[in-house]
Design a protein around this motif. Structure first.
Motif, PDB file in Angstrom:
ATOM      1  N   LYS A   7       0.845  -1.196   0.000  1.00 29.96           N
ATOM      2  CA  LYS A   7       0.000   0.000   0.000  1.00 29.96           C
ATOM      3  C   LYS A   7       0.878   1.243   0.000  1.00 29.96           C
ATOM      4  O   LYS A   7       1.830   1.342   0.788  1.00 29.96           O
ATOM      5  N   GLY A 152      -7.859   7.903   6.069  1.00 30.52           N
ATOM      6  CA  GLY A 152      -6.777   6.938   6.267  1.00 30.52           C
ATOM      7  C   GLY A 152      -7.164   5.509   5.912  1.00 30.52           C
ATOM      8  O   GLY A 152      -6.399   4.571   6.137  1.00 30.52           O
ATOM      9  N   ASP A 155      -5.285   2.007   4.370  1.00 22.62           N
ATOM     10  CA  ASP A 155      -4.578   0.996   5.168  1.00 22.62           C
ATOM     11  C   ASP A 155      -5.491  -0.223   5.351  1.00 22.62           C
ATOM     12  O   ASP A 155      -5.051  -1.369   5.256  1.00 22.62           O
ATOM     13  N   LYS A 210      -1.169   8.139  13.415  1.00 21.04           N
ATOM     14  CA  LYS A 210      -1.882   7.845  12.173  1.00 21.04           C
ATOM     15  C   LYS A 210      -1.047   7.086  11.146  1.00 21.04           C
ATOM     16  O   LYS A 210      -1.505   6.832  10.036  1.00 21.04           O
TER      17      LYS A 210
END
Ligand code: ADP
Ligand code: ASP
Ligand code: MG
Length: 423
Positions: A7, A152, A155, A210
């Motif tokens: 990723k 986010g 992920d 994060k």
């Protein structure tokens, strides 16, 4: 032949150069004999820019159309990345979350993945392609609408695909060399962690680190997918996150794994609540019905003369307006005097499984904050975490003071931040 899921975050593909650099890395992984699935985020701060744009046309953008807009960011990067890989002489195909089989519930803007059916990805791999998947998005099972997984969320896409495809590892490439003992943007002397347990990483992520999203770590733990967090800008080995360390992964037997901070929350105080059974239930049912997750809760001792008390709680800033509106609408049934909203707060957390068995951690934490002149407004703890809320202005000083007090400062290198704006 192994299957790897990689990723790449927004800072790794911030511009055309970044996309070409990442394309080379992906091709190298393929040349090493792997089947490669890539999850990519929107370029740089694209998602923030799309949100700013939406706010210019609507005061609180939300729901279906907001998701439609935000998923456009990842579509741009996935197509460009596939083009860049083809330009290097390798076959690549890009897929939206929906095409990749990422099925979610229908809660727009923070949908949960409920199934992954990656038939098209498997076919693409079997035909010798590198598969590029747009992160952070899926399609709702019932309405077949496009959804996003929350900020986010790429992920989580990566780990969910790794689980569904039975990948050997999920590599999360970002703009720092791994998971550090504190955010390297704030603490230059933060140390890179070689191996960290899912348990400690979950708490760090939940507390605002994060570098990995909380839901992604939850997913990885459930399906036992090892995560390797590393930089897309350097060749260095990063941080392994898993149940147990493997091979030469070094375990530091430190009491504390790290310090996390979070400036994305706000505090609401419900003032003048009658101190009787059912009041807190009414407040938090109202918040839950508005689909808002809360974090810390504190109830004051009620004043004997009035029988009234105050209840404070923290929640994501982005949900502040919605929470205030919901409480105001139900003021008659809940019964309170007024509401106070404060978005100038920060949360600082100390995380480490070692604190279960080591007395004095809480005292040391509060002493470090006090020595730094930082005032504490709220406190919450779990078995392996202590969190406090302070003024937002104090956050940097507080994190550095706590990091030093617990002996976490590195005595050699400074942590490197390769890219990103920290936004
Ligand atoms: P990406 O664009 O790759 O998803 P993010 O900005 O979401 O990157 O996450 C990486 C950032 O996380 C780093 O640049 C760093 O500022 C921040 N961060 C916060 N806490 C930590 C930590 N404990 N270790 C490493 N990075 C951290
Ligand atoms: N682009 C989305 C965001 O900025 C998702 C992600 O990067 O993971 O939140
Ligand atoms: Mg991220």
């Amino acid at each position: 032949m192994g299957l790897v899921v990689q990723k790449y975050g927004g800072s790794s593909v911030a511009d055309a150069e970044g996309i070409k650099r990442v394309a080379k890395r992906i091709v190298d992984a393929k040349k090493n004999g792997n089947q490669v699935v890539v999850v990519v985020s929107a370029m740089g701060d694209t998602t923030d820019e799309l949100i700013d744009l939406a706010e210019q046309v609507s005061p609180i953008p939300a729901g279906r159309e907001f998701d439609m807009l935000l998923t456009a960011g990842e579509r741009i990067s996935m197509a460009l990345l596939a083009m860049a890989i083809k330009n290097l002489g390798h076959e690549a195909q890009s897929f939206t979350g929906s095409q990749a089989g990422v099925i979610t519930d229908s809660v727009h803007n923070k949908a949960r993945i409920i199934d992954v059916t990656p038939g098209r990805i498997r076919t693409a791999l079997d035909e010798g392609n590198i598969a590029i998947v747009a992160g952070f998005q899926g399609v709702s099972q019932d309405k077949k609408d496009i959804t996003t997984l929350g900020r986010g969320g790429s992920d989580t896409t990566a780990v969910a695909l790794a689980a569904a495809l039975d990948a050997e590892v999920c590599e999360i490439y970002t703009d720092v060399d791994g998971v550090f003992t504190a955010d390297p943007r704030v603490v230059k002397k933060a140390r890179k962690i070689d191996w960290i347990s899912f348990e400690d990483m979950l708490e760090l992520a939940a507390s605002g680190s994060k570098v990995l999203l909380h839901r992604c770590v939850e997913y990885a733990r459930r399906y036992n997918i090892p995560i390797h967090v590393r930089s897309s800008f350097s060749g260095l080995r990063g941080t392994w996150v898993s149940n147990e360390p493997q091979g030469d992964q070094q375990v530091e037997h430190a009491i504390i794994s790290g310090v996390a901070h979070d400036v994305s929350e706000a505090k609401i105080t419900v003032v003048g609540v009658p101190d009787k059974p059912g009041e807190a239930a009414a407040i938090f049912r109202t918040i839950a019905n508005a689909e808002i997750n809360i974090d810390m809760v504190v109830q004051n001792v009620s004043a004997a003369s009035t029988g009234l008390t105050d209840i404070s709680f923290t929640l994501p800033k982005a949900e502040g307006r919605k929470a205030i509106d919901a409480l105001e609408r139900n003021r008659g049934t809940i019964g309170f005097d007024s509401l106070r909203y404060d978005d100038q707060i920060a949360k600082i957390s100390l995380v480490g499984a070692g604190m279960k068995t080591n007395p004095g951690v809480t005292a040391g934490f509060f002493e470090a904050l006090s020595d730094a002149g930082v005032n504490i407004e709220l406190i919450s703890t779990s078995e392996i975490r202590i969190s406090v809320v302070t003024r937002a202005d104090d956050v940097i000083e507080a994190v550095r003071a706590v990091h030093t007090a617990f002996g976490l400062d590195s005595d050699s290198d400074e942590a490197v931040v390769y890219g990103g704006t920290g936004r």
